[in-house]
Design a protein around this motif. Structure first.
Motif, PDB file in Angstrom:
ATOM      1  N   PRO A 239      40.675  49.627  39.661  1.00 18.13           N
ATOM      2  CA  PRO A 239      40.120  49.793  41.006  1.00 18.13           C
ATOM      3  C   PRO A 239      40.572  48.684  41.943  1.00 18.13           C
ATOM      4  O   PRO A 239      41.183  47.697  41.522  1.00 18.13           O
ATOM      5  N   GLU A 240      40.240  48.835  43.207  1.00 18.47           N
ATOM      6  CA  GLU A 240      40.647  47.872  44.225  1.00 18.47           C
ATOM      7  C   GLU A 240      40.114  46.475  43.952  1.00 18.47           C
ATOM      8  O   GLU A 240      40.724  45.473  44.325  1.00 18.47           O
ATOM      9  N   SER A 241      38.973  46.391  43.266  1.00 19.56           N
ATOM     10  CA  SER A 241      38.349  45.093  42.996  1.00 19.56           C
ATOM     11  C   SER A 241      39.014  44.327  41.857  1.00 19.56           C
ATOM     12  O   SER A 241      38.706  43.158  41.632  1.00 19.56           O
ATOM     13  N   ALA A 242      39.916  44.980  41.128  1.00 20.22           N
ATOM     14  CA  ALA A 242      40.562  44.341  39.978  1.00 20.22           C
ATOM     15  C   ALA A 242      41.609  43.330  40.436  1.00 20.22           C
ATOM     16  O   ALA A 242      42.202  43.449  41.509  1.00 20.22           O
ATOM     17  N   ARG A 243      41.835  42.316  39.582  1.00 21.05           N
ATOM     18  CA  ARG A 243      42.862  41.312  39.838  1.00 21.05           C
ATOM     19  C   ARG A 243      43.718  41.194  38.576  1.00 21.05           C
ATOM     20  O   ARG A 243      43.210  40.942  37.483  1.00 21.05           O
ATOM     21  N   LEU A 244      45.027  41.369  38.743  1.00 20.33           N
ATOM     22  CA  LEU A 244      45.949  41.286  37.622  1.00 20.33           C
ATOM     23  C   LEU A 244      47.002  40.237  37.940  1.00 20.33           C
ATOM     24  O   LEU A 244      47.603  40.246  39.031  1.00 20.33           O
ATOM     25  N   PHE A 245      47.233  39.340  36.991  1.00 20.71           N
ATOM     26  CA  PHE A 245      48.160  38.226  37.178  1.00 20.71           C
ATOM     27  C   PHE A 245      49.288  38.343  36.145  1.00 20.71           C
ATOM     28  O   PHE A 245      49.035  38.363  34.939  1.00 20.71           O
TER      29      PHE A 245
ATOM     30  N   ALA B 254      44.697  47.973  43.053  1.00 19.87           N
ATOM     31  CA  ALA B 254      44.359  46.643  42.545  1.00 19.87           C
ATOM     32  C   ALA B 254      45.313  45.588  43.086  1.00 19.87           C
ATOM     33  O   ALA B 254      46.450  45.877  43.479  1.00 19.87           O
ATOM     34  N   VAL B 255      44.855  44.353  43.095  1.00 19.08           N
ATOM     35  CA  VAL B 255      45.678  43.214  43.482  1.00 19.08           C
ATOM     36  C   VAL B 255      46.518  42.777  42.278  1.00 19.08           C
ATOM     37  O   VAL B 255      45.978  42.508  41.200  1.00 19.08           O
ATOM     38  N   VAL B 256      47.834  42.715  42.443  1.00 16.87           N
ATOM     39  CA  VAL B 256      48.739  42.258  41.384  1.00 16.87           C
ATOM     40  C   VAL B 256      49.484  41.036  41.892  1.00 16.87           C
ATOM     41  O   VAL B 256      50.204  41.104  42.898  1.00 16.87           O
ATOM     42  N   GLN B 257      49.316  39.926  41.185  1.00 15.50           N
ATOM     43  CA  GLN B 257      49.959  38.655  41.556  1.00 15.50           C
ATOM     44  C   GLN B 257      51.041  38.329  40.536  1.00 15.50           C
ATOM     45  O   GLN B 257      50.775  38.239  39.339  1.00 15.50           O
ATOM     46  N   LEU B 258      52.284  38.172  40.995  1.00 20.10           N
ATOM     47  CA  LEU B 258      53.392  37.768  40.135  1.00 20.10           C
ATOM     48  C   LEU B 258      53.696  36.304  40.379  1.00 20.10           C
ATOM     49  O   LEU B 258      53.919  35.891  41.518  1.00 20.10           O
ATOM     50  N   ASP B 259      53.720  35.513  39.308  1.00 19.72           N
ATOM     51  CA  ASP B 259      54.048  34.092  39.404  1.00 19.72           C
ATOM     52  C   ASP B 259      55.262  33.794  38.538  1.00 19.72           C
ATOM     53  O   ASP B 259      55.240  34.016  37.320  1.00 19.72           O
ATOM     54  N   GLU B 260      56.317  33.268  39.167  1.00 20.32           N
ATOM     55  CA  GLU B 260      57.540  32.928  38.445  1.00 20.32           C
ATOM     56  C   GLU B 260      57.447  31.480  37.985  1.00 20.32           C
ATOM     57  O   GLU B 260      57.903  30.557  38.660  1.00 20.32           O
ATOM     58  N   LEU B 261      56.849  31.293  36.828  1.00 24.25           N
ATOM     59  CA  LEU B 261      56.684  29.964  36.237  1.00 24.25           C
ATOM     60  C   LEU B 261      56.386  30.115  34.759  1.00 24.25           C
ATOM     61  O   LEU B 261      56.232  31.228  34.256  1.00 24.25           O
ATOM     62  N   ALA B 262      56.323  28.991  34.054  1.00 26.75           N
ATOM     63  CA  ALA B 262      55.978  28.985  32.637  1.00 26.75           C
ATOM     64  C   ALA B 262      54.590  28.389  32.462  1.00 26.75           C
ATOM     65  O   ALA B 262      54.152  27.562  33.262  1.00 26.75           O
ATOM     66  N   ILE B 263      53.910  28.808  31.427  1.00 26.86           N
ATOM     67  CA  ILE B 263      52.664  28.182  31.020  1.00 26.86           C
ATOM     68  C   ILE B 263      52.962  27.393  29.745  1.00 26.86           C
ATOM     69  O   ILE B 263      53.546  27.920  28.797  1.00 26.86           O
ATOM     70  N   SER B 264      52.577  26.131  29.739  1.00 26.71           N
ATOM     71  CA  SER B 264      52.873  25.264  28.604  1.00 26.71           C
ATOM     72  C   SER B 264      51.702  24.320  28.389  1.00 26.71           C
ATOM     73  O   SER B 264      50.585  24.576  28.850  1.00 26.71           O
TER      74      SER B 264
END
Length: 269
Positions: free
Chosen positions: A111-117, A140-150
């Motif tokens: 739904p519109e209230s969802a947040r996906l990263f 839904a809101v989809v956020q793309l982040d071009e980075l690494a998690i470490s």
């Protein structure tokens, strides 16, 4: 990031014998037909799969190949479980998002209230994800982040596997680039993520490097209620499933390669 491909989705639609064999592979969920179709495949193919539009590149990425030829075999139990969790305010992190198989499938249902990263450190795969995202219209809101998690903040070395881009990561052999990195707890804080329903993490065997300090330092209220990871039975000291179980997760479903874990109540590890 913005989509840098000027050709709209549909410009690389399959045709001829490739289209016929591809249809047979999908409808029969057959690896034999998939192999036949692959003989005629182009470098990029525009299709609708798993509920979303995508431009897929089957020749240098196993994940895209699976989504293209046999989408019914693309982690069906994992996707079904995550889909069952979707409700108002659903929050999901796809760590190692690849072309978007997980994130975009869920976004099509959310739904519109969802947040996906979606987090993807490899520039080419982030570009492909961005194209696929722009080819759809999700509520839904989809956020793309071009980075690494470490386990630390700063620039780190990332290795690209050009034969199978899905096997690129923080360790390995191949072309190396420098990418920005954040600890998982810092990422949650910077994105104002207070509630995390689910996280899929696929970082080619270095999940423990992310999860160990996170479980040690982050408040339990920030931990994902559902965690999907690949188990590493050959290296028990760095097996993320064993690490999560020790932290208080329980195994919901053992699917062989991947495991679905859910967080138990505090004090019941």
């Amino acid at each position: 990031m913005t989509n840098s491909d000027p050709r709209p989705w549909g410009a690389d639609a399959p045709s001829g014998l490739f289209e016929r064999f591809l249809e047979r592979a999908c409808t029969s969920d057959s690896k034999v037909w998939a192999r036949l179709a692959s003989w005629f495949a182009t470098d990029a193919v525009d299709v609708e799969r798993l509920g979303f539009r995508a431009r897929l590149h089957p020749k240098d990425n196993l994940s895209e190949k699976r989504v293209l030829y046999t989408p019914g075999r693309f982690d069906p139990a994992e996707l079904a479980y995550l889909s069952s969790m979707i409700d108002d305010g659903f929050t999901f992190i796809d760590l190692g998002a690849n072309c978007g198989g997980y994130t975009l499938h869920l976004a099509a249902k959310a739904p519109e209230s969802a947040r996906l990263f979606a987090i993807e450190a490899q520039p080419e795969m982030a570009r492909r994800f961005a194209f696929n995202l722009a080819s759809n219209h999700f509520a839904a809101v989809v956020q793309l982040d071009e980075l690494a998690i470490s386990d630390e903040r700063g620039d780190i070395i990332f290795t690209i596997n050009h034969r199978n881009r899905g096997e690129s990561g923080l360790a390995g052999e191949g072309e190396t680039i420098t990418v920005p990195a954040l600890p998982l707890a810092d990422y949650l804080a910077e994105r104002s993520i207070e509630r995390l329903d689910a996280m899929k993490i696929d970082v080619e065997g270095l999940e423990h490097r992310i999860l160990a300090p996170f479980f040690q330092n982050a408040p339990r209220t920030r931990w994902p209620r559902c965690l999907i990871v690949e188990q590493l039975l050959a290296t028990p000291a760095t097996d993320p499933v064993a690490l999560a179980v020790a932290a208080g997760y329980r195994i919901e479903r053992d699917l062989g390669r991947n495991v679905i874990l859910t967080l138990g109540p505090a004090g019941h590890e």
